[in-house]
Write an enzyme that holds these catalytic residues in place. Structure first.
Site, PDB file in Angstrom:
ATOM      1  CE1 TYR A 225      27.504 -25.273  26.002  1.00 15.01           C
ATOM      2  CE2 TYR A 225      28.938 -23.347  25.884  1.00 15.01           C
ATOM      3  CZ  TYR A 225      28.580 -24.545  26.488  1.00 15.01           C
ATOM      4  OH  TYR A 225      29.298 -25.017  27.554  1.00 15.01           O
TER       5      TYR A 225
ATOM      6  CE  LYS B  29      33.242 -17.958  25.193  1.00 17.91           C
ATOM      7  NZ  LYS B  29      31.904 -18.458  25.039  1.00 17.91           N
TER       8      LYS B  29
ATOM      9  CG  ASP C  42      24.461 -16.126  26.146  1.00 21.56           C
ATOM     10  OD1 ASP C  42      25.427 -15.395  26.444  1.00 21.56           O
ATOM     11  OD2 ASP C  42      24.487 -17.373  26.221  1.00 21.56           O
TER      12      ASP C  42
HETATM   13  C1  LIG Z   1      31.058 -19.399  25.975  1.00 16.78           C
HETATM   14  C2  LIG Z   1      29.605 -19.157  26.080  1.00 16.78           C
HETATM   15  C3  LIG Z   1      28.889 -19.404  27.263  1.00 16.78           C
HETATM   16  C4  LIG Z   1      29.503 -20.109  28.444  1.00 16.78           C
HETATM   17  O1  LIG Z   1      30.536 -19.393  29.021  1.00 16.78           O
HETATM   18  P1  LIG Z   1      31.602 -20.201  29.935  1.00 16.78           P
HETATM   19  O2  LIG Z   1      32.456 -19.103  30.493  1.00 16.78           O
HETATM   20  O3  LIG Z   1      32.322 -21.122  29.013  1.00 16.78           O
HETATM   21  O4  LIG Z   1      30.833 -20.918  30.975  1.00 16.78           O
HETATM   22  C5  LIG Z   1      27.574 -19.021  27.331  1.00 16.78           C
HETATM   23  N1  LIG Z   1      26.966 -18.435  26.278  1.00 16.78           N
HETATM   24  C6  LIG Z   1      27.607 -18.201  25.125  1.00 16.78           C
HETATM   25  C7  LIG Z   1      26.893 -17.532  24.009  1.00 16.78           C
HETATM   26  C8  LIG Z   1      28.947 -18.565  24.978  1.00 16.78           C
HETATM   27  O5  LIG Z   1      29.556 -18.363  23.810  1.00 16.78           O
END
Ligand SMILES: *Cc1c(COP(=O)(O)O)cnc(C)c1O
Length: 465
Positions: free
Chosen positions: A171, A298, A266
């Site tokens: 994701y 995060k 990511d």
């Molecule tokens: C949470 C997450 C996102 C998206 O971040 P948001 O701040 O919720 O838009 C993208 N990549 C990864 C791996 C994530 O865990």
């Protein structure tokens, strides 16, 4: 950092000397206030929540409306307390309302909350990120979604190519071309893709099974000269934790380089969470390679909306105003958010990661023991301080494997934990997160609840288990 030192000696040796919240004699928690708020929320907000995984659709029941949080604990509107194993889905590495973070934020707020002009905390946070990670330049945004969206635009602008490769179950936020076979809420709700994303947008996305080198080799052999980038979670955490097999990220980086594509790692979830240097600290830093671009979010926002993407100076130099690839944001690098992130990262020392790692070890060992004792098929997987529990035989190497986790078993497990004051992610496809504020009392509350939850899962899984 009191909880870090205080908790160090205690877990394995001492039984709970405190009132054990889990011993509630099976009396269900009062949820009237949450239920009332949920009814009001549903009248004005789709599904009553502002992000789908917060709803309890996958596990049933009433989502708890949280009134306040401190350290490792959440308090809902009925006054129930829970040990928090979500930590805002990762960000709260230091626990909630950390006194030093709160003080820094209050000082920042008193200076005004947004100027639309550059500020010192942005520079300091960027310096901290450059010092800890493989990136040479950073650009701040407000969410992980924006970070991956911008990284992909930059990769396409830099390479002059259009195709993006991703892995099923990873994701990367709700970015149109990245919603093909994504994890997180889409896995939870078994949404294969989503209406509203034009076919033309996902046509340029190629989706492969994770940890599958042959699939990667084939797709690059066939489409190599059209691929702008390969994006992957540095260690997937949005289909549960599915660590890269040894050398997999290095192989991806090398394959991209060979074909003139960019490797986008990511680290929105793993960054400053899996280790002090994120997942890269566990593989790239040891093996001696760097991704071309990295996305963060995060933890680096310290509980505020802040995220970033960064990487090679020559690639980042293609961004406006230095280069032609446009990207912007009214609240990007907001002084309050960057102050919270900076204070959090400065406090996130090796000692903090050691503490979180030890707390995670105690919880995951206890979870595995409880499930074994109850006769439930399971596998616990981790990377650094992040882990998750699958209710299926392991190893879980990719999204197909992860999909075999028992949804019914997890729903029963989740509610048995919740009744005993432990707040797990309301989805079988998410990592469990701890913090440096998870002390003896918090960890012991989880450990005491686990055998009950494991038996509840066994009962729900019936013949399956
Ligand atoms: C949470 C997450 C996102 C998206 O971040 P948001 O701040 O919720 O838009 C993208 N990549 C990864 C791996 C994530 O865990």
């Amino acid at each position: 950092m009191k909880p870090v030192t205080r908790a160090r000696s205690a877990w394995r040796t001492r039984r709970a000397p405190f009132r054990c919240l889990g011993d509630n004699g099976g009396v269900p928690l009062d949820t009237a206030a949450s239920a009332e708020l949920f009814a009001r929320a549903r009248a004005v907000t789709p599904g009553g929540v502002n992000s789908p995984v917060r709803a309890f659709n996958a596990v049933g029941g009433t989502p708890r409306f949280i009134r306040s949080a401190a350290g490792a604990w959440l308090t809902d509107h009925d006054g129930n307390e829970y040990v928090d194993l979500i930590c805002s889905w990762g960000p709260m590495l230091l626990g909630h309302a950390h006194p030093e973070v709160m003080a820094a934020v209050q000082t920042a707020v008193a200076r005004g909350t947004s100027y639309g002009a550059p500020t010192e905390p942005e520079v300091e946070l960027a310096e901290e990120i450059v010092a800890r990670t493989p990136v040479e330049r950073v650009r701040f945004v407000s969410s992980g979604t924006e970070a991956t969206m911008s990284a992909i635009r930059l990769a396409r602008g830099f390479t002059g190519r259009d195709v993006v490769v991703k892995f099923a179950g990873c994701y990367h936020g709700h970015v149109d071309p990245l919603l093909a076979s994504a994890g997180s809420g889409l896995a939870t709700f078994a949404v294969p893709g989503t209406p509203g994303v034009p076919a033309s947008s996902t046509e340029l996305t190629l989706v492969l099974p994770y940890n599958d080198r042959t699939a990667v080799e084939q797709v690059f052999a066939e489409h190599g000269d059209r691929i702008a980038c390969l994006i992957t979670e540095a260690a997937p955490g949005n289909m549960g934790v599915v660590p890269p097999e040894a050398g997999f990220n290095a192989f991806l980086a090398e394959t991209c380089t060979k074909h003139g594509a960019l490797f986008v790692s990511d680290e929105v979830m793993t960054g400053f969470r899996a280790s002090r240097q994120g997942q890269w600290g566990l593989d790239g830093a040891v093996e001696g390679w760097r991704p071309d671009l990295v996305t963060f979010g995060k933890v680096m926002g310290g509980g505020f909306p802040a995220a970033a993407f960064g990487g090679r100076a020559d690639v980042m130099g293609h961004l406006a105003p230095e280069g032609p690839v446009y990207q912007a944001g009214t609240l990007s690098g907001n002084p309050v958010a960057t102050t919270a992130g900076l204070t959090t990262l400065r406090l996130a020392t090796e000692e903090v990661y050691d503490h979180v790692g030890r707390a995670a070890d105690v919880v995951k060992t206890a979870a595995a023991e409880a499930l074994t004792a109850a006769g439930v098929s399971h596998t616990v997987q981790s990377t650094g301080t992040m882990f998750s529990v699958f209710l299926t035989e392991g190893p879980v190497r990719d999204f197909d494997d992860a999909s075999r986790t028992s949804a019914a078993g997890y729903a029963a497990f989740f509610h048995a934990m919740l009744e005993r004051h432990v707040y797990l992610p309301p989805s079988a496809y998410e990592a469990w997160f701890l913090s440096s504020a998870h002390d003896d009392r918090a960890v012991q509350t989880v450990v005491d609840a686990l055998p009950h939850a494991a038996r509840a899962a066994a009962a729900a899984m019936g013949g399956e288990a």
